[in-house]
Design an enzyme around this catalytic site. Structure first.
Site, PDB file in Angstrom:
ATOM      1  N   LYS A   1      55.946  11.929 -66.469  1.00 47.76           N
ATOM      2  CA  LYS A   1      57.109  12.414 -67.217  1.00 47.76           C
ATOM      3  C   LYS A   1      57.724  11.247 -67.973  1.00 47.76           C
ATOM      4  O   LYS A   1      57.988  10.194 -67.403  1.00 47.76           O
ATOM      5  CB  LYS A   1      58.144  13.031 -66.270  1.00 47.76           C
TER       6      LYS A   1
ATOM      7  N   LYS B   1      57.724   9.062 -63.277  1.00 46.55           N
ATOM      8  CA  LYS B   1      58.629   9.169 -64.427  1.00 46.55           C
ATOM      9  C   LYS B   1      59.058   7.778 -64.893  1.00 46.55           C
ATOM     10  O   LYS B   1      59.316   6.894 -64.083  1.00 46.55           O
ATOM     11  CB  LYS B   1      59.827  10.015 -64.011  1.00 46.55           C
TER      12      LYS B   1
ATOM     13  N   ASP C   1      63.913  14.771 -58.778  1.00 47.91           N
ATOM     14  CA  ASP C   1      63.626  13.509 -59.470  1.00 47.91           C
ATOM     15  C   ASP C   1      64.409  12.412 -58.742  1.00 47.91           C
ATOM     16  O   ASP C   1      65.635  12.361 -58.856  1.00 47.91           O
ATOM     17  CB  ASP C   1      64.089  13.554 -60.931  1.00 47.91           C
TER      18      ASP C   1
END
Length: 233
Positions: A190, A161, A97
């Site tokens: 996400k 995300k 991430d």
């Protein structure tokens, strides 16, 4: 996924169980990994330094280890992010991430954002790990969110995300919906940041999120179980 029909097993499989605190010690990380293993969560989300430690704890469990790269500000060079990503993968990370360079996005330097994203995606593809791109939506306009999602649609990470959880605000269902509408089925979304209850988690799922980043996985599950038990009575 629909929050009304989601099973407990499916919900557990959406959790990126998170501990990104700067003071996270071995005891905290051991507990995080134990909870993720027992709950059969998708992943533990940690900073890159303890990846090797958590990877050994979770070996053979099916729970992924996710490394946060250039976290939480994103203000490192592409070369630095690439190196940190490579090192995390070498240490055992199954997922990455990384935070985009928000300053360059605010400058309108979309070619930089694309180059950065393509560079990290390539390292992840070469390492056979999942790649997630953190936008940090609290600092972005709706147009900037859409533009970055369009870049992601081309660059091809596995997920985009919403947030680090360290910004001025976290996940927002309308942002999740915009991101999902922009990328379609090409990239997953996400939601992370401030998701501490089943009600908020439900909103993110119904908006299109397929992963939930939270340090409150156990609390959310407890509320989910109570709601389902009440419905069955």
């Amino acid at each position: 996924m629909n929050s009304k029909t989601i099973t407990r097993e499916q919900l557990c499989g959406m959790f990126d169980h998170t501990c990104l605190k700067p003071f996270a010690d071995r005891k905290m990380l051991e507990e995080l990994c134990r909870q993720a293993k027992d709950g059969r969560f998708a992943m533990v989300a940690i900073n890159s330094a303890p990846v090797s430690f958590c990877s050994k704890l979770l070996k053979g469990t099916g729970v992924h280890v996710g490394a946060a790269i250039s976290f939480p500000l994103g203000q490192t060079t592409i070369e630095t992010k690439v190196f940190e990503t490579q090192k995390a993968i070498e240490d055992g990370a199954d997922e990455i991430d990384y935070v985009i360079n928000i300053g360059e996005l605010k400058n309108g330097n979309y070619s930089y954002i694309k180059k950065e994203m393509e560079s990290i995606v390539k390292v992840c593809r070469d390492g056979n790990v999942l790649c997630k791109v953190i936008f940090e939506n609290c600092y972005l306009t709706r147009e900037e969110i859409k533009k970055t999602a369009e870049i992601a649609k081309e660059a091809g990470p596995d997920f985009i995300k919403t947030s680090t959880g360290f910004g001025t605000s976290g996940a927002d269902a309308s942002d999740v919906r915009l991101m999902k509408e922009t990328v379609g089925d090409h990239v997953k979304v996400k939601a992370a940041g401030g998701i501490r209850s089943w009600e908020v988690c439900r909103q993110m799922i119904d908006a299109g999120a397929e992963r939930i980043g939270t340090s409150s996985s156990l609390e959310i599950l407890k509320e989910f179980d109570m709601e389902r038990a009440s419905a069955d009575n």
